[in-house]
Design a protein around this motif. Structure first.
Motif, mmCIF file in Angstrom:
data_model
loop_
_atom_site.group_PDB
_atom_site.id
_atom_site.type_symbol
_atom_site.label_atom_id
_atom_site.label_comp_id
_atom_site.label_asym_id
_atom_site.label_seq_id
_atom_site.Cartn_x
_atom_site.Cartn_y
_atom_site.Cartn_z
ATOM 1 N N LEU A 1 0.819 -1.208 0.000
ATOM 2 C CA LEU A 1 0.000 0.000 0.000
ATOM 3 C C LEU A 1 0.858 1.265 0.000
ATOM 4 O O LEU A 1 0.388 2.348 -0.312
ATOM 5 C CB LEU A 1 -0.956 -0.007 1.196
ATOM 6 C CG LEU A 1 -2.072 -1.064 1.112
ATOM 7 C CD1 LEU A 1 -2.823 -1.170 2.438
ATOM 8 C CD2 LEU A 1 -3.035 -0.755 -0.023
ATOM 9 N N GLY A 2 2.125 1.128 0.393
ATOM 10 C CA GLY A 2 3.100 2.184 0.155
ATOM 11 C C GLY A 2 3.235 3.290 1.169
ATOM 12 O O GLY A 2 4.092 4.161 1.014
ATOM 13 N N LEU A 3 2.438 3.292 2.225
ATOM 14 C CA LEU A 3 2.564 4.342 3.234
ATOM 15 C C LEU A 3 3.622 3.969 4.279
ATOM 16 O O LEU A 3 3.958 2.793 4.426
ATOM 17 C CB LEU A 3 1.223 4.555 3.936
ATOM 18 C CG LEU A 3 0.131 5.306 3.175
ATOM 19 C CD1 LEU A 3 -1.113 5.434 4.054
ATOM 20 C CD2 LEU A 3 0.590 6.677 2.723
ATOM 21 N N PRO A 4 4.142 4.955 5.023
ATOM 22 C CA PRO A 4 5.008 4.621 6.162
ATOM 23 C C PRO A 4 4.292 3.679 7.131
ATOM 24 O O PRO A 4 3.052 3.633 7.151
ATOM 25 C CB PRO A 4 5.275 5.981 6.807
ATOM 26 C CG PRO A 4 5.110 6.958 5.698
ATOM 27 C CD PRO A 4 3.997 6.406 4.845
ATOM 28 N N ILE A 5 5.062 2.964 7.917
ATOM 29 C CA ILE A 5 4.498 1.924 8.779
ATOM 30 C C ILE A 5 5.040 2.048 10.198
ATOM 31 O O ILE A 5 6.238 2.250 10.403
ATOM 32 C CB ILE A 5 4.810 0.519 8.228
ATOM 33 C CG1 ILE A 5 3.970 0.262 6.962
ATOM 34 C CG2 ILE A 5 4.539 -0.558 9.272
ATOM 35 C CD1 ILE A 5 4.310 -1.021 6.243
ATOM 36 N N ILE A 6 4.144 1.931 11.172
ATOM 37 C CA ILE A 6 4.507 1.760 12.574
ATOM 38 C C ILE A 6 4.040 0.359 12.965
ATOM 39 O O ILE A 6 2.875 0.014 12.766
ATOM 40 C CB ILE A 6 3.861 2.826 13.468
ATOM 41 C CG1 ILE A 6 4.403 4.218 13.109
ATOM 42 C CG2 ILE A 6 4.116 2.520 14.940
ATOM 43 C CD1 ILE A 6 3.774 5.346 13.892
ATOM 44 N N MET A 7 4.933 -0.444 13.513
ATOM 45 C CA MET A 7 4.608 -1.842 13.796
ATOM 46 C C MET A 7 4.842 -2.167 15.270
ATOM 47 O O MET A 7 5.922 -1.962 15.806
ATOM 48 C CB MET A 7 5.455 -2.773 12.927
ATOM 49 C CG MET A 7 5.183 -4.259 13.157
ATOM 50 S SD MET A 7 5.998 -5.317 11.923
ATOM 51 C CE MET A 7 7.739 -5.075 12.363
#
Length: 333
Positions: free
Chosen positions: A136-142
């Motif tokens: 989906l290409g957005l930044p990620i917080i995991m």
């Protein structure tokens, strides 16, 4: 993700109990507390939980019920229409909307509505989900609750392999027990993640109180996520491990204070303390009457405040020299 300040996510989660009006009240509380984002959960219960899944022990304890997990979660589900109402309300209150998706359809629904995707702890070993989020290409917080370091690395590598840049990933240390016992927090693990993967790190907190997330900021957390509720005596799985409104506000204030207090890495006098140098430091002074031409020795000079004369660090250079004028007791040399 390159952040100029600690990102504070007020986790409403499912503490709205399925009531959109309660959810709006939670948005009000998060905005009033000064959080950056208020986060909900987006899911279609039947796509996330099988009819055979049991409630976690903490869910049984916190709800006082022994129903199936699907029955419990179904009551907490928000419709797409509800989401639009909450997004609009966030805009009115000046706080950013965020929600965690737990299934593919929910991921698709949230497209165009988020600044980044938040991967919950339970999906860290869900390979198809990780691939989909990355694409989906957005930044990620995991979040990484229940995971060991190898599982964190595996999930991280999936995100990288599917197009997410390292600088667009933030990994949150987390313990998935509600509430988390202090002896199980292990905040140092956050630093281990940072050292191993070279990414920005943060902390998703489920302890009681605000001490641990505040400490995490002092240790270098760039993101803090914390559950909150309108009243932690309400019925539901997460209320008892959530902050009440006044506590959320106190946490945000504490984090901002710590963030400011961390400052920079240069050790130098601050503007506020510089004026106190002359008051708190000492100078070399006469300890008795000294006449011009007399030798300066340990018997006739000493160190006293104020500090606007010759620094005592020059003591070896003064001892043994000759007085150039007469001095009275306490006169600066």
């Amino acid at each position: 993700m390159n952040l100029n300040k600690v990102l504070i996510i007020a986790e409403a989660g499912v503490n709205h109990n399925g009531d959109v009006e309660l959810a709006k009240q939670l948005i009000n509380v998060a905005a009033d507390a000064g959080a950056d984002y208020v986060k909900f959960q987006t899911f279609i219960s039947e796509q996330v939980i099988s009819k055979h899944a049991q409630m976690a022990d903490y869910q049984k304890t916190n709800t006082g019920k022994t129903e199936s997990q699907l029955e419990m979660v179904k009551r907490l589900e928000l419709s797409h229409e509800d989401h639009y109402k909450l997004i609009d309300h966030c805009a009115k209150k000046g706080i950013n909307f965020l929600s965690t998706a737990f299934d593919f359809e929910s991921l698709e629904f949230l497209k165009g509505k988020l600044d980044f995707y938040k991967i919950p702890s339970g999906e860290i070993t869900n390979l198809p989900y990780l691939i989909k989020v990355a694409q989906l290409g957005l930044p990620i917080i995991m979040s990484t609750g229940m995971a060991n370091l190898q599982e964190v690395k595996d999930a991280f590598n999936v995100l990288i392999a599917n197009g997410i840049l390292k600088e667009n990933i933030t990994i949150l240390h987390c313990n998935t027990e509600y509430p988390t016992p202090m002896e199980d927090v292990n905040l140092n693990a956050m630093l281990s993640i940072q050292k191993e993967l070279g990414v920005a790190v943060g902390y998703s907190d489920h302890t009681l109180g605000i001490e641990v997330p505040t400490a995490a900021v002092a240790m270098g957390a760039t993101v803090i996520e914390k559950h909150f509720t309108l009243d932690n005596t309400m019925e539901g799985p997460d209320h008892k491990a959530s902050l009440e409104p006044n506590e959320l506000k106190a946490m945000v204030k504490a984090i901002r204070n710590i963030e400011t207090a961390l400052g920079h890495y240069k050790k130098e006098p601050s503007p506020s303390e510089s004026k106190n140098k002359a008051i708190a430091r000492k100078s070399i002074v006469a300890s008795k009457t000294i006449v011009k031409g007399e030798l300066l020795t340990e018997n006739n000079i000493t160190t006293k405040r104020p500090g606007n004369g010759i620094s005592p660090m020059q003591w070896p250079n003064i001892i043994g020299t000759t007085a150039v004028k007469d001095y009275k007791e306490d006169d600066l040399i």
